[in-house]
Design a protein around this motif. Structure first.
Motif, PDB file in Angstrom:
ATOM      1  N   GLY A 284      -1.127  -3.493  11.908  1.00  0.00           N
ATOM      2  CA  GLY A 284      -0.417  -4.754  11.742  1.00  0.00           C
ATOM      3  C   GLY A 284       0.390  -4.840  10.463  1.00  0.00           C
ATOM      4  O   GLY A 284       1.046  -5.846  10.194  1.00  0.00           O
ATOM      5  N   ALA A 285       0.352  -3.763   9.659  1.00  0.00           N
ATOM      6  CA  ALA A 285       1.126  -3.744   8.417  1.00  0.00           C
ATOM      7  C   ALA A 285       2.598  -3.448   8.714  1.00  0.00           C
ATOM      8  O   ALA A 285       2.932  -2.847   9.734  1.00  0.00           O
ATOM      9  N   THR A 286       3.458  -3.850   7.800  1.00  0.00           N
ATOM     10  CA  THR A 286       4.897  -3.633   7.947  1.00  0.00           C
ATOM     11  C   THR A 286       5.318  -2.352   7.239  1.00  0.00           C
ATOM     12  O   THR A 286       5.083  -2.217   6.030  1.00  0.00           O
ATOM     13  N   PRO A 287       5.942  -1.404   7.942  1.00  0.00           N
ATOM     14  CA  PRO A 287       6.399  -0.182   7.287  1.00  0.00           C
ATOM     15  C   PRO A 287       7.584  -0.475   6.356  1.00  0.00           C
ATOM     16  O   PRO A 287       8.533  -1.171   6.744  1.00  0.00           O
ATOM     17  N   VAL A 288       7.516   0.047   5.152  1.00  0.00           N
ATOM     18  CA  VAL A 288       8.561  -0.177   4.162  1.00  0.00           C
ATOM     19  C   VAL A 288       8.768   1.105   3.357  1.00  0.00           C
ATOM     20  O   VAL A 288       8.033   2.082   3.506  1.00  0.00           O
ATOM     21  N   THR A 289       9.737   1.083   2.468  1.00  0.00           N
ATOM     22  CA  THR A 289       9.919   2.198   1.545  1.00  0.00           C
ATOM     23  C   THR A 289       8.884   2.106   0.422  1.00  0.00           C
ATOM     24  O   THR A 289       8.278   1.049   0.194  1.00  0.00           O
ATOM     25  N   THR A 290       8.717   3.207  -0.282  1.00  0.00           N
ATOM     26  CA  THR A 290       7.795   3.201  -1.410  1.00  0.00           C
ATOM     27  C   THR A 290       8.228   2.191  -2.452  1.00  0.00           C
ATOM     28  O   THR A 290       7.392   1.500  -3.057  1.00  0.00           O
ATOM     29  N   GLU A 291       9.537   2.085  -2.660  1.00  0.00           N
ATOM     30  CA  GLU A 291      10.048   1.114  -3.645  1.00  0.00           C
ATOM     31  C   GLU A 291       9.716  -0.314  -3.242  1.00  0.00           C
ATOM     32  O   GLU A 291       9.357  -1.141  -4.092  1.00  0.00           O
ATOM     33  N   GLU A 292       9.807  -0.608  -1.959  1.00  0.00           N
ATOM     34  CA  GLU A 292       9.476  -1.958  -1.487  1.00  0.00           C
ATOM     35  C   GLU A 292       7.985  -2.243  -1.645  1.00  0.00           C
ATOM     36  O   GLU A 292       7.597  -3.344  -2.062  1.00  0.00           O
TER      37      GLU A 292
ATOM     38  N   GLY B 118       8.844   7.980   4.641  1.00  0.00           N
ATOM     39  CA  GLY B 118       9.710   6.866   4.996  1.00  0.00           C
ATOM     40  C   GLY B 118       9.180   6.007   6.129  1.00  0.00           C
ATOM     41  O   GLY B 118       8.300   6.429   6.893  1.00  0.00           O
ATOM     42  N   PRO B 119       9.706   4.789   6.263  1.00  0.00           N
ATOM     43  CA  PRO B 119       9.193   3.814   7.238  1.00  0.00           C
ATOM     44  C   PRO B 119       9.222   4.302   8.682  1.00  0.00           C
ATOM     45  O   PRO B 119       8.353   3.933   9.476  1.00  0.00           O
ATOM     46  N   ALA B 120      10.199   5.124   9.035  1.00  0.00           N
ATOM     47  CA  ALA B 120      10.318   5.564  10.430  1.00  0.00           C
ATOM     48  C   ALA B 120       9.114   6.381  10.875  1.00  0.00           C
ATOM     49  O   ALA B 120       8.823   6.474  12.078  1.00  0.00           O
ATOM     50  N   SER B 121       8.389   6.963   9.924  1.00  0.00           N
ATOM     51  CA  SER B 121       7.233   7.791  10.266  1.00  0.00           C
ATOM     52  C   SER B 121       5.960   6.971  10.436  1.00  0.00           C
ATOM     53  O   SER B 121       4.904   7.520  10.747  1.00  0.00           O
ATOM     54  N   LEU B 122       6.059   5.650  10.244  1.00  0.00           N
ATOM     55  CA  LEU B 122       4.859   4.814  10.186  1.00  0.00           C
ATOM     56  C   LEU B 122       4.691   3.888  11.395  1.00  0.00           C
ATOM     57  O   LEU B 122       3.915   2.947  11.342  1.00  0.00           O
TER      58      LEU B 122
ATOM     59  N   HIS C 121      -3.677 -11.340   5.020  1.00  0.00           N
ATOM     60  CA  HIS C 121      -2.728 -11.001   3.964  1.00  0.00           C
ATOM     61  C   HIS C 121      -1.459 -10.398   4.563  1.00  0.00           C
ATOM     62  O   HIS C 121      -1.470  -9.817   5.645  1.00  0.00           O
ATOM     63  N   GLN C 122      -0.368 -10.529   3.830  1.00  0.00           N
ATOM     64  CA  GLN C 122       0.906  -9.922   4.216  1.00  0.00           C
ATOM     65  C   GLN C 122       0.930  -8.512   3.631  1.00  0.00           C
ATOM     66  O   GLN C 122       1.029  -8.339   2.418  1.00  0.00           O
ATOM     67  N   VAL C 123       0.833  -7.517   4.488  1.00  0.00           N
ATOM     68  CA  VAL C 123       0.650  -6.144   4.027  1.00  0.00           C
ATOM     69  C   VAL C 123       1.861  -5.283   4.382  1.00  0.00           C
ATOM     70  O   VAL C 123       2.294  -5.231   5.543  1.00  0.00           O
ATOM     71  N   MET C 124       2.379  -4.606   3.372  1.00  0.00           N
ATOM     72  CA  MET C 124       3.434  -3.613   3.553  1.00  0.00           C
ATOM     73  C   MET C 124       2.830  -2.239   3.270  1.00  0.00           C
ATOM     74  O   MET C 124       2.011  -2.108   2.362  1.00  0.00           O
ATOM     75  N   ILE C 125       3.228  -1.230   4.033  1.00  0.00           N
ATOM     76  CA  ILE C 125       2.683   0.107   3.827  1.00  0.00           C
ATOM     77  C   ILE C 125       3.810   1.125   3.764  1.00  0.00           C
ATOM     78  O   ILE C 125       4.800   1.026   4.494  1.00  0.00           O
ATOM     79  N   ALA C 126       3.656   2.104   2.877  1.00  0.00           N
ATOM     80  CA  ALA C 126       4.698   3.108   2.658  1.00  0.00           C
ATOM     81  C   ALA C 126       4.071   4.485   2.511  1.00  0.00           C
ATOM     82  O   ALA C 126       2.897   4.617   2.141  1.00  0.00           O
TER      83      ALA C 126
ATOM     84  N   ILE D  15       0.859  -1.183   0.000  1.00  0.00           N
ATOM     85  CA  ILE D  15       0.000   0.000   0.000  1.00  0.00           C
ATOM     86  C   ILE D  15       0.892   1.229   0.000  1.00  0.00           C
ATOM     87  O   ILE D  15       1.739   1.393   0.892  1.00  0.00           O
ATOM     88  N   ILE D  16       0.707   2.062  -1.003  1.00  0.00           N
ATOM     89  CA  ILE D  16       1.463   3.315  -1.093  1.00  0.00           C
ATOM     90  C   ILE D  16       0.504   4.442  -0.740  1.00  0.00           C
ATOM     91  O   ILE D  16      -0.424   4.736  -1.479  1.00  0.00           O
ATOM     92  N   GLY D  17       0.744   5.046   0.412  1.00  0.00           N
ATOM     93  CA  GLY D  17      -0.157   6.058   0.944  1.00  0.00           C
ATOM     94  C   GLY D  17      -0.718   5.584   2.266  1.00  0.00           C
ATOM     95  O   GLY D  17      -1.439   4.579   2.313  1.00  0.00           O
ATOM     96  N   ALA D  18      -0.384   6.284   3.344  1.00  0.00           N
ATOM     97  CA  ALA D  18      -0.787   5.858   4.687  1.00  0.00           C
ATOM     98  C   ALA D  18      -1.791   6.810   5.313  1.00  0.00           C
ATOM     99  O   ALA D  18      -1.872   6.918   6.543  1.00  0.00           O
TER     100      ALA D  18
END
Length: 226
Positions: A45-53, A33-37, A24-29, A5-8
């Motif tokens: 429960g989503a995993t903070p990642v970079t937009t590229e990830e 950046g991830p530190a802000s999430l 589902h395995q959810v990544m959010i960006a 998911i791009i956009g938090a």
């Protein structure tokens, strides 16, 4: 599925919570950046990642950002993706600046697909965030809110419609991406919390000759919030 998911913001984080709860395995960006999430991660429960990830997610990518930010996405990663890409965005000139392609006749999501070089499915754009967060109910419930899904890839539309049903809303096929203007800002089907039959009717009531005027009216109403 592996979902990025791009956009938090309100829509992206709400979808992250639903999809994580469904297993589902959810990544959010986001753009910061991830530190802000950390708070979003704790709540969803989503995993903070970079937009590229997030753009590299294997099965599904949800883009939930202002239209003006689409050009700043990792285009090369998204263009090469084998995943389904959902565009939840809406064009508001007072926020996004004037977009000649959209104002020249493209739907919001046709323009997004052109920029990304990848097909997109239009969904989750015509429900306000509080309703998305609070009004999901089991299938068969009275007055269950319906969401319309537009796109050119039939298999991909069916996947997205199943997800909507699992989250707690009815899903209806709104036709091709070129028809997605019917669920854009200012149209009868936009953010009205309609049930299945009422949403179908609202989509059909949309008048192409009024599209520009309806957008202008919606933009003026939304302007104070941007």
């Amino acid at each position: 599925m592996e979902i990025g998911i791009i956009g938090a913001g309100n829509i992206g984080s709400t979808l992250a919570r639903y999809l994580t709860n469904l297993g589902h395995q959810v990544m959010i960006a986001n753009s910061r950046g991830p530190a802000s999430l950390s708070k979003v991660a704790a709540e969803t429960g989503a995993t903070p990642v970079t937009t590229e990830e997030a753009a590299g997610a294997k099965d599904l990518i949800i883009i939930s950002i202002p239209e003006k930010a689409i050009v700043d996405l990792p285009i090369s990663i998204l263009a090469a993706s084998q995943a389904i890409i959902i565009d939840t965005g809406n064009y508001y000139p007072s926020r996004d600046g004037r977009n000649a392609a959209i104002e020249g006749g493209l739907t919001d999501s046709e323009w997004v697909a052109q920029v990304l070089g990848h097909p997109v499915i239009k969904a989750f754009n015509n429900i306000v965030a509080p309703s998305l967060a609070a009004k999901a109910v089991p299938a068969g419930s009275p007055n269950r809110i319906a969401l319309s899904v537009a796109g050119n890839e039939e298999r991909e539309k069916q996947v997205v419609m199943r997800l909507i049903e699992e989250i707690g809303f009815d899903a209806i096929d709104a036709g091709s991406l070129s028809e997605s203007w019917r669920q854009q800002p200012g149209e009868p089907a936009y953010c009205q919390d309609l049930d299945r039959e009422a949403l179908k009717s609202a989509l059909q009531k949309a008048d192409l000759s009024k599209r520009a005027a309806n957008l202008a009216m919606a933009d003026e109403i939304a302007r104070p919030y941007f």
